[in-house]
Design a protein around this motif. Structure first.
Motif, PDB file in Angstrom:
ATOM      1  N   VAL A 159      18.355  15.200  10.092  1.00  0.00           N
ATOM      2  CA  VAL A 159      18.610  13.876   9.535  1.00  0.00           C
ATOM      3  C   VAL A 159      19.175  14.007   8.127  1.00  0.00           C
ATOM      4  O   VAL A 159      18.659  14.779   7.321  1.00  0.00           O
ATOM      5  N   ILE A 160      20.218  13.225   7.868  1.00  0.00           N
ATOM      6  CA  ILE A 160      20.740  13.080   6.509  1.00  0.00           C
ATOM      7  C   ILE A 160      20.294  11.699   6.040  1.00  0.00           C
ATOM      8  O   ILE A 160      20.629  10.688   6.654  1.00  0.00           O
ATOM      9  N   ASP A 161      19.510  11.664   4.958  1.00  0.00           N
ATOM     10  CA  ASP A 161      19.007  10.376   4.485  1.00  0.00           C
ATOM     11  C   ASP A 161      20.069   9.654   3.649  1.00  0.00           C
ATOM     12  O   ASP A 161      21.175  10.151   3.457  1.00  0.00           O
ATOM     13  N   ARG A 162      19.729   8.483   3.158  1.00  0.00           N
ATOM     14  CA  ARG A 162      20.697   7.659   2.414  1.00  0.00           C
ATOM     15  C   ARG A 162      21.069   8.243   1.059  1.00  0.00           C
ATOM     16  O   ARG A 162      22.032   7.817   0.445  1.00  0.00           O
ATOM     17  N   ASP A 163      20.317   9.231   0.595  1.00  0.00           N
ATOM     18  CA  ASP A 163      20.643   9.920  -0.658  1.00  0.00           C
ATOM     19  C   ASP A 163      21.419  11.203  -0.402  1.00  0.00           C
ATOM     20  O   ASP A 163      21.680  11.967  -1.332  1.00  0.00           O
ATOM     21  N   GLY A 164      21.750  11.472   0.852  1.00  0.00           N
ATOM     22  CA  GLY A 164      22.510  12.673   1.203  1.00  0.00           C
ATOM     23  C   GLY A 164      21.674  13.919   1.388  1.00  0.00           C
ATOM     24  O   GLY A 164      22.216  14.998   1.578  1.00  0.00           O
ATOM     25  N   ARG A 165      20.346  13.774   1.356  1.00  0.00           N
ATOM     26  CA  ARG A 165      19.463  14.924   1.550  1.00  0.00           C
ATOM     27  C   ARG A 165      19.270  15.206   3.033  1.00  0.00           C
ATOM     28  O   ARG A 165      19.102  14.284   3.835  1.00  0.00           O
ATOM     29  N   LEU A 203      19.820  17.567  17.489  1.00  0.00           N
ATOM     30  CA  LEU A 203      20.537  16.314  17.271  1.00  0.00           C
ATOM     31  C   LEU A 203      20.650  16.054  15.773  1.00  0.00           C
ATOM     32  O   LEU A 203      19.678  16.214  15.031  1.00  0.00           O
ATOM     33  N   THR A 204      21.840  15.660  15.357  1.00  0.00           N
ATOM     34  CA  THR A 204      22.087  15.380  13.945  1.00  0.00           C
ATOM     35  C   THR A 204      22.530  13.933  13.800  1.00  0.00           C
ATOM     36  O   THR A 204      23.414  13.467  14.530  1.00  0.00           O
ATOM     37  N   LEU A 205      21.905  13.232  12.852  1.00  0.00           N
ATOM     38  CA  LEU A 205      22.282  11.862  12.583  1.00  0.00           C
ATOM     39  C   LEU A 205      22.113  11.561  11.101  1.00  0.00           C
ATOM     40  O   LEU A 205      21.439  12.280  10.371  1.00  0.00           O
ATOM     41  N   THR A 206      22.760  10.488  10.684  1.00  0.00           N
ATOM     42  CA  THR A 206      22.714  10.031   9.301  1.00  0.00           C
ATOM     43  C   THR A 206      22.147   8.622   9.291  1.00  0.00           C
ATOM     44  O   THR A 206      22.542   7.792  10.132  1.00  0.00           O
ATOM     45  N   LEU A 207      21.239   8.358   8.376  1.00  0.00           N
ATOM     46  CA  LEU A 207      20.720   6.991   8.241  1.00  0.00           C
ATOM     47  C   LEU A 207      21.824   6.106   7.691  1.00  0.00           C
ATOM     48  O   LEU A 207      22.444   6.430   6.671  1.00  0.00           O
TER      49      LEU A 207
END
Length: 104
Positions: free
Chosen positions: A6-12, A96-100
Motif C-alpha cells: 500500500v502507498i498511503d496518501r503521504d507517499g509512504r 497486490l499493490t494499490l494506492t490510497l
C-alpha cells in the motif's frame, strides 16, 4: 502470510499482512493507513477508494454495477479505481499493490 502493498496518501509504502477472506478495506482500516470505510463494506459510501496498480487491475474480478455507481459519485477517479470493500482478499492476491486515493 500474504502481503498487501500500500502507498498511503503521504507517499509512504506499507507492507501489510493480509488475511484470507477479509475485505481489503478491513485490512487497510485495521492497519490504520488512512481508509475510513464509513459504510462498513456495503458499497455505499466510496470512502475506501483505492487505485490499483495497472498490472494488478486486470487480475481482479470486474467491478459490479453498484461499485461502478459508487465510484461515479467521486469527483476524481482513475482507470484502475476500485472500492477496497469490494475486493475480497485471497492468497492469489499476494503482492497486490494499490494506492490510497485522495479523500473526497
Amino acid at each position: 502470510m500474504a502481503i498487501l502493498n500500500v502507498i498511503d496518501r503521504d507517499g509512504r509504502a506499507h507492507e501489510l499482512e493480509a488475511v484470507e477472506g477479509w475485505r481489503v478495506m478491513e485490512i487497510l482500516r485495521d492497519y490504520k493507513v488512512g481508509i475510513e470505510g464509513v459504510c462498513g463494506g456495503s458499497c455505499d459510501c466510496a470512502t475506501c477508494h483505492v487505485v490499483v496498480a495497472p498490472d494488478w487491475a486486470r487480475r481482479l474480478p470486474e467491478p459490479r454495477e453498484d461499485e461502478i455507481d459508487a465510484l461515479d459519485t467521486l469527483p476524481l477517479i482513475e482507470a484502475t479505481s476500485r472500492l477496497s470493500c469490494q475486493i475480497i482478499w485471497s492468497d492469489e492476491l499476494d503482492g497486490l499493490t494499490l494506492t490510497l486515493a485522495e479523500a473526497a
